[in-house]
Design a protein around this motif. Structure first.
Motif, PDB file in Angstrom:
ATOM      1  N   TYR A 382      27.923  93.698 -44.056  1.00  0.00           N
ATOM      2  CA  TYR A 382      26.589  93.100 -44.047  1.00  0.00           C
ATOM      3  C   TYR A 382      26.147  92.609 -45.557  1.00  0.00           C
ATOM      4  CZ  TYR A 382      21.652  91.836 -43.696  1.00  0.00           C
ATOM      5  OH  TYR A 382      20.413  91.181 -43.686  1.00  0.00           O
ATOM      6  N   ASN A 383      25.710  91.452 -45.743  1.00  0.00           N
ATOM      7  CA  ASN A 383      25.478  90.818 -46.906  1.00  0.00           C
ATOM      8  C   ASN A 383      24.288  89.842 -46.574  1.00  0.00           C
ATOM      9  OD1 ASN A 383      24.810  88.842 -49.309  1.00  0.00           O
ATOM     10  ND2 ASN A 383      26.322  90.202 -50.167  1.00  0.00           N
ATOM     11  N   ARG A 384      22.938  90.211 -46.927  1.00  0.00           N
ATOM     12  CA  ARG A 384      21.774  89.447 -46.841  1.00  0.00           C
ATOM     13  C   ARG A 384      21.624  87.750 -46.970  1.00  0.00           C
ATOM     14  NH1 ARG A 384      15.885  91.403 -48.230  1.00  0.00           N
ATOM     15  NH2 ARG A 384      14.469  90.130 -46.990  1.00  0.00           N
ATOM     16  N   LEU A 490      30.368 100.203 -40.866  1.00  0.00           N
ATOM     17  CA  LEU A 490      29.341  99.053 -41.313  1.00  0.00           C
ATOM     18  C   LEU A 490      29.211  99.418 -42.944  1.00  0.00           C
ATOM     19  CD1 LEU A 490      27.383  96.594 -41.154  1.00  0.00           C
ATOM     20  CD2 LEU A 490      25.630  98.179 -40.707  1.00  0.00           C
ATOM     21  N   TYR A 491      29.418  98.603 -43.715  1.00  0.00           N
ATOM     22  CA  TYR A 491      29.301  98.422 -45.146  1.00  0.00           C
ATOM     23  C   TYR A 491      28.024  97.561 -45.290  1.00  0.00           C
ATOM     24  CZ  TYR A 491      33.666 100.974 -46.071  1.00  0.00           C
ATOM     25  OH  TYR A 491      34.597 101.891 -46.159  1.00  0.00           O
ATOM     26  N   VAL A 492      26.892  98.262 -45.886  1.00  0.00           N
ATOM     27  CA  VAL A 492      25.692  97.315 -46.348  1.00  0.00           C
ATOM     28  C   VAL A 492      25.721  97.061 -47.933  1.00  0.00           C
ATOM     29  CG1 VAL A 492      23.519  97.113 -46.555  1.00  0.00           C
ATOM     30  CG2 VAL A 492      24.296  98.411 -44.592  1.00  0.00           C
ATOM     31  N   GLU A 493      25.902  95.587 -48.335  1.00  0.00           N
ATOM     32  CA  GLU A 493      25.871  95.375 -49.474  1.00  0.00           C
ATOM     33  C   GLU A 493      24.528  95.169 -49.960  1.00  0.00           C
ATOM     34  OE1 GLU A 493      30.406  92.994 -50.554  1.00  0.00           O
ATOM     35  OE2 GLU A 493      28.414  91.860 -50.161  1.00  0.00           O
ATOM     36  N   HIS A 494      24.089  95.858 -51.053  1.00  0.00           N
ATOM     37  CA  HIS A 494      22.697  95.606 -51.628  1.00  0.00           C
ATOM     38  C   HIS A 494      22.748  95.190 -53.050  1.00  0.00           C
ATOM     39  CE1 HIS A 494      18.368  96.611 -51.919  1.00  0.00           C
ATOM     40  NE2 HIS A 494      18.382  96.816 -53.198  1.00  0.00           N
ATOM     41  N   PRO A 495      22.071  93.920 -53.255  1.00  0.00           N
ATOM     42  CA  PRO A 495      22.389  93.211 -54.808  1.00  0.00           C
ATOM     43  C   PRO A 495      21.887  94.154 -55.619  1.00  0.00           C
ATOM     44  CG  PRO A 495      20.553  92.521 -53.267  1.00  0.00           C
ATOM     45  CD  PRO A 495      21.270  93.143 -52.433  1.00  0.00           C
TER      46      PRO A 495
END
Length: 668
Positions: A382-384, A490-495
Motif C-alpha cells: 500500500y502506497n497512499r 500487507l506492507y504499508v509504505e509511509h513516506p
C-alpha cells in the motif's frame, strides 16, 4: 556486403552500439569488400580490426571518398551519356588498342574513330555506325552490328572505365559506402574482421508464473532488431547489460588545416647574411603519439547455468479448463528451457545465447535468455500516493536466478490465467524488489491524519533569549480491512519527510530512500489498525528584555525555570521597568520643553505686533517677564534631562549586563 565474410558473432549493448565479427576465406592477394551506411563510417573507422589468421597480411584498407558524385565523375577521363553509350565511349578513346571479334575471326588494332555511313536497305538507305581500326599498316572498317566482342588491351583505359562504372554504381545507393580490404599472402587463408556500429538497444521482457504450492517461475526474453542490410544467419549472439563509455568521433570526413599564405616578394637581391655563432646546439625532440583503438576479443564462455528441473512426479498434471493434458507450467518448462552462458565483464554482465540465432534483415526476434524458478511470494503493498483506497497486488521477488536481470516489462500469470503486468528494475543477484501487477480490490485502506504539539522537553536561557524546545507530533493511522477469503501479507509504505519515528511507533520491516515499510498480517475477513507516530523538533523563542512579570510567572508555573532563575528574571524585569520609568521622565520633560518653545514663539509674535502707547508698553513688559520665567524653566529642564540621560544609560548598562549574564539549561 560481401558474402565471403559472413557475420559470425553479434554482441548488442544497452547504450546503442553493436559489436560484429566476420570470418571468411581469402586466397592469394584477394580484395574483399564491405558496404556500410554512411552514418556508420565514423564508428567503423574508430573500431575496425582486421586479422589474417593464417600467416598472411592485410596490406591496406581503403574506403569511398566523401566527395559528391559530380565531383568524382569530373575527375574521370571518360564520359558515358545516357543514350548512345557504346558509340559515345568508342568515340572518346581514339588510339586505344582493342581486340574485336567479327564473325569467327579476331582482329587487333587501334581505334581511329566512328563514322556514320549510309547502307542500302531496299529502295531506301539507313545510317549505320562503323568502327575504324588501324590494323598494322592497314585501315579497316567494321560494322558495329557485326562486332560480337570488343576487348580493351590498354590497362589504363580499362581502369578508367572500371572506375567510372563503379562510381556510377555507388551513386544508386547514396547511403552506402564501400570499404575494400586488400590482403596479401599465399594460398587459402582465414580472415577475421570486427567493428562496432550504431545498433538498436536490445530490450527485455519477462513472464512470471504463479501456481499454488509451486515456486514461482521466471522466464526472460530478449528483443533484438536487425536493421542492417544483411541477414544474421546462425550467428553467435551475446547481449551485454551495462553502460560502457561510447561516443561518435568524426574520422570519415577529411580535415583541412588553414595554412598561412606567403606572398611572392619582388625585392632586389639581398647581400648574404652570416649567422652568429650559437652557444650550443639543441636537438629536436619528436613525440610520436600512438592512438590505440580498443579491440574487443571473444572471452571464454562461463559454465552453463541450467534451470533446475523437477521430476515428473512433482509436476502438477493439471490441464486447462475442460481438457486434460499437461499444464501451462509444464509446457513452459519443456518448450522454453534455456541454457544461458553468462559472465561478469568488469561492471558489465553478458548473456550468451547457447544456440545459433537467425534474424533476417529488417526483422526482429524474441530470444529466450532465462527460464528459472526464483524465491518470491504474493503480497500486498500500500502506497497512499499510488492509490488511496486500495493496495497493489505484488510479487515480493528475490533474484535467486544467479543472473543480472535487466529492467523491462513483466506479464504475470496465476493459476494459468493472466492477472496483470508490471515493470521490473534492473536487479543484481540477490537483490529484492516488490513487483506490483494489479490493484487488490479485496482490501480497503482508510487513513486518518492528526498533528499536534507535544510538551516542552528542554529550556535554555542564553544570549538574551529564552528558548523552549518541543516536538511537533504527527500521527497517521492506517485502517486496513481484508474482504477476501484468504490471509494476506500487507506492507504499508509511509513516506519519510524529514521527521523521525517516535519511540512508541512500531518498528518498520525495512526502510527505503523515501519510505518506511511496515509489515502487517491480515487474516481473512479481518481488520488491522496501524498508527505511525512521527515527530520533529520545534522551538519557541522569548526575548528576555521584553518579558513581563506575567510571563515569568507562566514560566514558573510550567516549570520552565527554577526559583533561582525566576528571581534573576524578576530582577531583570524590575531593572527594565526602572529604565522604562527614566525614559518616560525624559519624554515628559522633552514634551514640556517643546511646549515652552511653542509658547515663546507665540509671545514673541505678540510683542512684535504691539503699537506705541502706555497700555501697550505695560503689556510688553508683562510678555518679557513671562519669557524670563520660561527661560529659567528651560535651563532647569536641560539640567534635569542631562541628569536623567546619565541615569538611564547607567540603568540600561546594568540591564544589559544582567541579561547577558543569564545562563540556564533544563531538561524537562
Amino acid at each position: 556486403m560481401t558474402t565471403n565474410l559472413r557475420i559470425r558473432r553479434v554482441v548488442l549493448y544497452k547504450h546503442g552500439v553493436g559489436y560484429f565479427e566476420r570470418r571468411g576465406k581469402v586466397s592469394g592477394n584477394d580484395t574483399l569488400h564491405l558496404d556500410f551506411k554512411a552514418r556508420d563510417m565514423n564508428d567503423v573507422l574508430k573500431s575496425l580490426t582486421v586479422l589474417d589468421l593464417s600467416g598472411g597480411s592485410v596490406s591496406a584498407v581503403s574506403y569511398d571518398s566523401t566527395k559528391p558524385l559530380e565531383q568524382l565523375l569530373a575527375e574521370a577521363t571518360i564520359r558515358i551519356p545516357e543514350d548512345g553509350s557504346l558509340t559515345a565511349l568508342l568515340g572518346q578513346i581514339k588510339g586505344a588498342r582493342v581486340r574485336v571479334r567479327v564473325g569467327g575471326a579476331q582482329v587487333e588494332g587501334s581505334i581511329i574513330g566512328l563514322d556514320s555511313l549510309a547502307v542500302a536497305a531496299g529502295e531506301t538507305s539507313l545510317m549505320r555506325p562503323f568502327l575504324s581500326l588501324l590494323v598494322g599498316a592497314s585501315l579497316r572498317t567494321f560494322d558495329i552490328l557485326d562486332v560480337s566482342e570488343l576487348e580493351f588491351l590498354d590497362e589504363a583505359v580499362r581502369k578508367d572505365l572500371e572506375f567510372y562504372l563503379a562510381t556510377v554504381l555507388s551513386s544508386y545507393k547514396k547511403d552506402s559506402k564501400r570499404m575494400a580490404i586488400l590482403t596479401s599472402g599465399q594460398g587459402e587463408r582465414e580472415l577475421f574482421v570486427s567493428y562496432v556500429v550504431e545498433s538498436p538497444v536490445w530490450k527485455t521482457s519477462y513472464r512470471i508464473l504463479l501456481d499454488e504450492g509451486e515456486p514461482p517461475l521466471l522466464q526472460g526474453w530478449a528483443l533484438v532488431d536487425n536493421t542492417g542490410d544483411e541477414d544474421w544467419v546462425d550467428v553467435k549472439l551475446s547481449l551485454i547489460a551495462g553502460l560502457p563509455v561510447s561516443f561518435v568521433h568524426d574520422l570519415y570526413n577529411p580535415r583541412y588545416m588553414k595554412r598561412p599564405v606567403v606572398e611572392v616578394t619582388t625585392e632586389a637581391a639581398a647581400a648574404p647574411v652570416i649567422p652568429e655563432e650559437s652557444f650550443g646546439s639543441a636537438g629536436d625532440m619528436m613525440m610520436e603519439q600512438e592512438i590505440a583503438e580498443p579491440m574487443m576479443s571473444a572471452m571464454p564462455a562461463a559454465a552453463p547455468m541450467a534451470a533446475p528441473r523437477r521430476s515428473r512426479a512433482e509436476k502438477a498434471m493439471v490441464g486447462g479448463p475442460g481438457r486434460g493434458g499437461p499444464s501451462r507450467r509444464e509446457a513452459m518448462e519443456t518448450s522454453a528451457a534455456v541454457t544461458t552462458l553468462t559472465k561478469e565483464v568488469g561492471d558489465l554482465f553478458e548473456y550468451g545465447v547457447d544456440r545459433p540465432v537467425t534474424v533476417h534483415r529488417n526483422q526482429s526476434a524474441l530470444v529466450p535468455i532465462l527460464h528459472k524458478p526464483f524465491e518470491g511470494k504474493r503480497v500486498l503493498l500500500y502506497n497512499r500516493a499510488t492509490r488511496e483506497k486500495n493496495p497493489m497486488a505484488c510479487i515480493e521477488l528475490k533474484n535467486t536466478t544467479g543472473l543480472t536481470l535487466e529492467g523491462g516489462p513483466v506479464t504475470v500469470s496465476e493459476d494459468e490465467r493472466y492477472v496483470g503486468e508490471a515493470m521490473l528494475d534492473t536487479m543484481k543477484p540477490n537483490d529484492r524488489r516488490f513487483v506490483p501487477f494489479a490493484v487488490e480490490l479485496g482490501c480497503v485502506v482508510s487513513i486518518e491524519d492528526r498533528t499536534e504539539d507535544g510538551p516542552v522537553f528542554r529550556v535554555a536561557v542564553s544570549s538574551g533569549m529564552l528558548v523552549a524546545e518541543y516536538f511537533h507530533v504527527r500521527r497517521t493511522t492506517y485502517l486496513s480491512r481484508n474482504k477476501g477469503q484468504r490471509a494476506q501479507v500487507l506492507y504499508v509504505e509511509h513516506p519519510r519527510q524529514g521527521w523521525e519515528l517516535a519511540k512508541d511507533a512500531p518498528e518498520p520491516a525495512e526502510t527505503t530512500d523515501g519510505f518506511w515499510r511496515f509489515k502487517r498480517e491480515l487474516a481473512a475477513g479481518a481488520q488491522d489498525s496501524l498508527t505511525v507516530t512521527e515527530r520533529t523538533r520545534g522551538q519557541r523563542q522569548y526575548l528576555i528584555s521584553s518579558m513581563g512579570l506575567d510571563q515569568v510567572s507562566y514560566f514558573v508555573s510550567q516549570r520552565f525555570v527554577d526559583e533561582k532563575m525566576a528571581g534573576a528574571l524578576k530582577e531583570v524585569v524590575a531593572q527594565r521597568e526602572q529604565v522604562d520609568a527614566l525614559a518616560k521622565d525624559e519624554q515628559r520633560l522633552q514634551e514640556e520643553r517643546n511646549q515652552l518653545f511653542r509658547d515663546q514663539e507665540r509671545i514673541r509674535s505678540n510683542i512684535e505686533s504691539l503699537k506705541s502707547g502706555a497700555s501697550q508698553r505695560e503689556l510688553a513688559d508683562r510678555f518679557v517677564s513671562k519669557l524670563n520665567e520660561q527661560e529659567d524653566r528651560l535651563e532647569a529642564i536641560a539640567s534635569e534631562l542631562e541628569k536623567l540621560a546619565k541615569q538611564r544609560q547607567e540603568a540600561q548598562k546594568t540591564l544589559s549586563r544582567r541579561i547577558q549574564a543569564l545562563s540556564y539549561t533544563a531538561d524537562l
